[in-house]
Design an enzyme around this catalytic site. Structure first.
Site, PDB file in Angstrom:
ATOM      1  N   ASP A  10       0.795  -1.253  -0.032  1.00 45.31           N
ATOM      2  CA  ASP A  10       0.028  -0.093   0.265  1.00 45.31           C
ATOM      3  C   ASP A  10       0.928   1.215  -0.146  1.00 45.31           C
ATOM      4  O   ASP A  10       1.570   1.722   1.114  1.00 45.31           O
ATOM      5  CB  ASP A  10      -1.022  -0.080   1.251  1.00 45.31           C
ATOM      6  CG  ASP A  10      -1.742   1.003   1.641  1.00 45.31           C
ATOM      7  OD1 ASP A  10      -1.568   2.088   0.749  1.00 45.31           O
ATOM      8  OD2 ASP A  10      -2.602   1.096   2.312  1.00 45.31           O
ATOM      9  N   TYR A 227       1.465  -0.489  15.283  1.00 40.93           N
ATOM     10  CA  TYR A 227       0.805  -0.481  14.098  1.00 40.93           C
ATOM     11  C   TYR A 227       1.080   0.364  12.714  1.00 40.93           C
ATOM     12  O   TYR A 227       1.421   1.599  13.135  1.00 40.93           O
ATOM     13  CB  TYR A 227      -0.867   0.140  14.571  1.00 40.93           C
ATOM     14  CG  TYR A 227      -1.822   0.163  13.381  1.00 40.93           C
ATOM     15  CD1 TYR A 227      -2.396  -1.136  12.708  1.00 40.93           C
ATOM     16  CD2 TYR A 227      -2.124   1.487  12.653  1.00 40.93           C
ATOM     17  CE1 TYR A 227      -3.102  -1.159  11.804  1.00 40.93           C
ATOM     18  CE2 TYR A 227      -2.850   1.406  11.522  1.00 40.93           C
ATOM     19  CZ  TYR A 227      -3.415   0.159  11.168  1.00 40.93           C
ATOM     20  OH  TYR A 227      -4.312   0.106  10.103  1.00 40.93           O
ATOM     21  N   LYS A 230      -2.422  -2.638   7.847  1.00 41.72           N
ATOM     22  CA  LYS A 230      -2.840  -4.279   7.713  1.00 41.72           C
ATOM     23  C   LYS A 230      -2.005  -4.998   6.735  1.00 41.72           C
ATOM     24  O   LYS A 230      -1.520  -4.321   5.701  1.00 41.72           O
ATOM     25  CB  LYS A 230      -4.234  -4.654   7.371  1.00 41.72           C
ATOM     26  CG  LYS A 230      -4.787  -4.638   9.157  1.00 41.72           C
ATOM     27  CD  LYS A 230      -4.607  -5.899   9.460  1.00 41.72           C
ATOM     28  CE  LYS A 230      -5.168  -5.921  10.955  1.00 41.72           C
ATOM     29  NZ  LYS A 230      -4.884  -7.396  11.623  1.00 41.72           N
TER      30      LYS A 230
HETATM   31  C1  F6R Z   1      -7.733  -0.764   7.777  1.00 40.72           C
HETATM   32  C2  F6R Z   1      -7.291   0.594   7.471  1.00 40.72           C
HETATM   33  C3  F6R Z   1      -8.293   1.661   7.968  1.00 40.72           C
HETATM   34  C4  F6R Z   1      -7.748   2.764   8.819  1.00 40.72           C
HETATM   35  C5  F6R Z   1      -8.410   3.803   9.024  1.00 40.72           C
HETATM   36  C6  F6R Z   1      -8.079   4.838   9.860  1.00 40.72           C
HETATM   37  O1  F6R Z   1      -6.635  -1.539   7.495  1.00 40.72           O
HETATM   38  O2  F6R Z   1      -6.289   0.897   6.696  1.00 40.72           O
HETATM   39  O3  F6R Z   1      -9.473   1.408   8.278  1.00 40.72           O
HETATM   40  O4  F6R Z   1      -7.183   2.163   9.816  1.00 40.72           O
HETATM   41  O5  F6R Z   1      -9.283   4.505   7.934  1.00 40.72           O
HETATM   42  O6  F6R Z   1      -6.983   5.446   9.074  1.00 40.72           O
HETATM   43  P1  F6R Z   1      -6.101   6.668   9.788  1.00 40.72           P
HETATM   44  O7  F6R Z   1      -5.887   6.405  11.146  1.00 40.72           O
HETATM   45  O8  F6R Z   1      -5.070   6.782   8.916  1.00 40.72           O
HETATM   46  O9  F6R Z   1      -7.202   7.950   9.715  1.00 40.72           O
HETATM   47 MG    MG Z   2      -4.016   2.290   3.374  1.00 39.15          MG
HETATM   48 MG    MG Z   3      -4.841  -2.182   2.184  1.00 30.67          MG
END
Ligand code: F6R
Ligand code: MG
Ligand code: MG
Length: 364
Positions: A10, A227, A230
């Site tokens: 990603d 973290y 994923k």
């Molecule tokens: C799951 C994912 C999303 C983010 C969520 C919050 O793998 O990538 O669900 O965790 O959109 O993202 P942030 O913390 O970057 O605002």
């Molecule tokens: Mg992403």
């Molecule tokens: Mg992804």
């Protein structure tokens, strides 16, 4: 011999974490086309699932090859530059290493590679997941290669009848074990049923010793110690002949089983098999998606792809996945929709625990 390498990352989402931007994917294609022109790659195909870009490459350099891994790394760096210019979300998210140091493993991107002696006809299936994690393929791999209710070939086809060997990785302790189906089935399932810790890395046909499947088992959070998104997985499966038929490989996905991932990588929910046109998880950042691209290999050339879940035969699985998704959503912040405390990718627990430390009283 031909090596099939799928390396994915990603490098920036469009919009939010929901999908990939066409300019990012085009950058991937341009870089791999150049590598093909200079003879490093035999062939390539660049694709996506959600915010992840997948580089599907064939070559004759073998697995863990520095030049191939460097090509993938450099491609992700170039694509990140594009993502940064467009201010895409989380640009360069999965590139954890400061610089490439010989192998992509441990640097952030996920990878699955297999080297094969191409058969007279070689159907391969490349799976691409988003909003889920390594270990998500344990259940389907078990069904494909060990469950006769899924794969009748295990019962009625001689080349499959001697069973398959599963190489299982303990992703926390960095250990591996090979267990045989059907002999070690009950031992095997104690591990496979715990996919956050144990993941099937490879599967082999026991009578020929030939590789049947390989998956990415990289755990980003274990690499970075925190973290960082994923580890949306990938997997390559060979089909037909001494391996399950294409339909036997795809059959496990007719039941949307539960995987880790979804919103903030901290939830459980159904894995929805989708065609490329639906590989844009935006409902509560999910539900977790899986795309399958089919190819026929022809002297290392990737003939294809066919978008395998683009089939009304999977409509019912998608409908059921939505129904299961609604049920899980109704549980809100409660387990088992929310992951157990030590599995969540986001948590406020240390902060909340510190704040409330003095308000906790001993029980009478
Ligand atoms: C799951 C994912 C999303 C983010 C969520 C919050 O793998 O990538 O669900 O965790 O959109 O993202 P942030 O913390 O970057 O605002
Ligand atoms: Mg992403
Ligand atoms: Mg992804």
């Amino acid at each position: 011999m031909v090596t099939v390498s799928v390396i994915k990352a990603d490098v920036g989402g469009f919009v939010g974490h929901s999908a990939s931007h066409p300019d990012v994917l085009d950058t991937g294609r341009e870089e791999l086309e150049r590598a093909k022109q200079r003879g490093l790659l035999t062939d390539y195909h660049v694709s996506y699932c959600g915010d992840d870009m997948f580089l599907i490459m064939t070559h004759d350099r073998g697995e863990d090859n520095e030049e191939i891994h460097r090509l993938a790394w450099d491609t992700f760096i170039k694509a990140t530059d594009v993502a940064k210019k467009l201010k895409l979300y989380g640009a360069g998210q999965d590139l954890l290493a400061d610089a490439f140091s010989g192998n992509i493993r441990g640097a952030g991107p996920g990878s699955a590679e297999m080297t094969i002696d191409e058969r007279p006809s070689e159907p391969i299936l490349v799976f691409m997941g988003d909003k889920t994690s390594a270990g998500a393929f344990n259940l389907p791999l078990y069904k494909m290669f060990a469950d006769p209710f899924n794969t009748p070939g295990l019962v009625i086809s001689d080349p499959l009848h001697h069973g398959f060997a599963f190489e299982i990785h303990d992703v926390k302790e960095h250990k591996k074990i090979v267990l045989n189906a059907p002999d070690d089935l009950y031992d095997m399932l104690i591990f496979l049923g715990a996919p956050s810790r144990y993941a099937v890395k490879r599967v082999f046909n026991r009578s020929t010793g030939n590789i049947a499947a390989v998956s990415s088992t990289d755990k980003l959070s274990l690499i970075a110690g925190r973290y960082v998104g994923k580890d949306d997985p990938t997997m390559i499966v060979r089909a037909q002949g001494e391996f399950p038929a294409v339909g036997e490989v795809l059959e496990p996905f007719t039941n949307p089983f539960i995987v880790e991932g979804w919103m903030r990588g901290s939830h459980q929910g159904p894995l929805m098999p989708v065609s490329l046109k639906d590989a844009h998880p935006s409902r509560f950042d999910g539900p977790s998606r899986l795309v399958c691209l089919g190819f026929q290999l022809a002297n290392g050339k990737l003939v294809g792809p066919r978008d395998m879940f683009d089939d009304p035969g999977f409509d019912e699985a998608r409908r059921k996945a939505n129904e299961v998704a609604n049920y899980f959503r109704s549980l809100g912040p409660f387990e088992p929709h929310r992951l157990p405390l030590d599995e969540m990718e986001y948590t406020t627990m240390p902060m909340v625990a510190a704040k409330l430390a003095e308000r906790w009283q001993p029980l009478e």
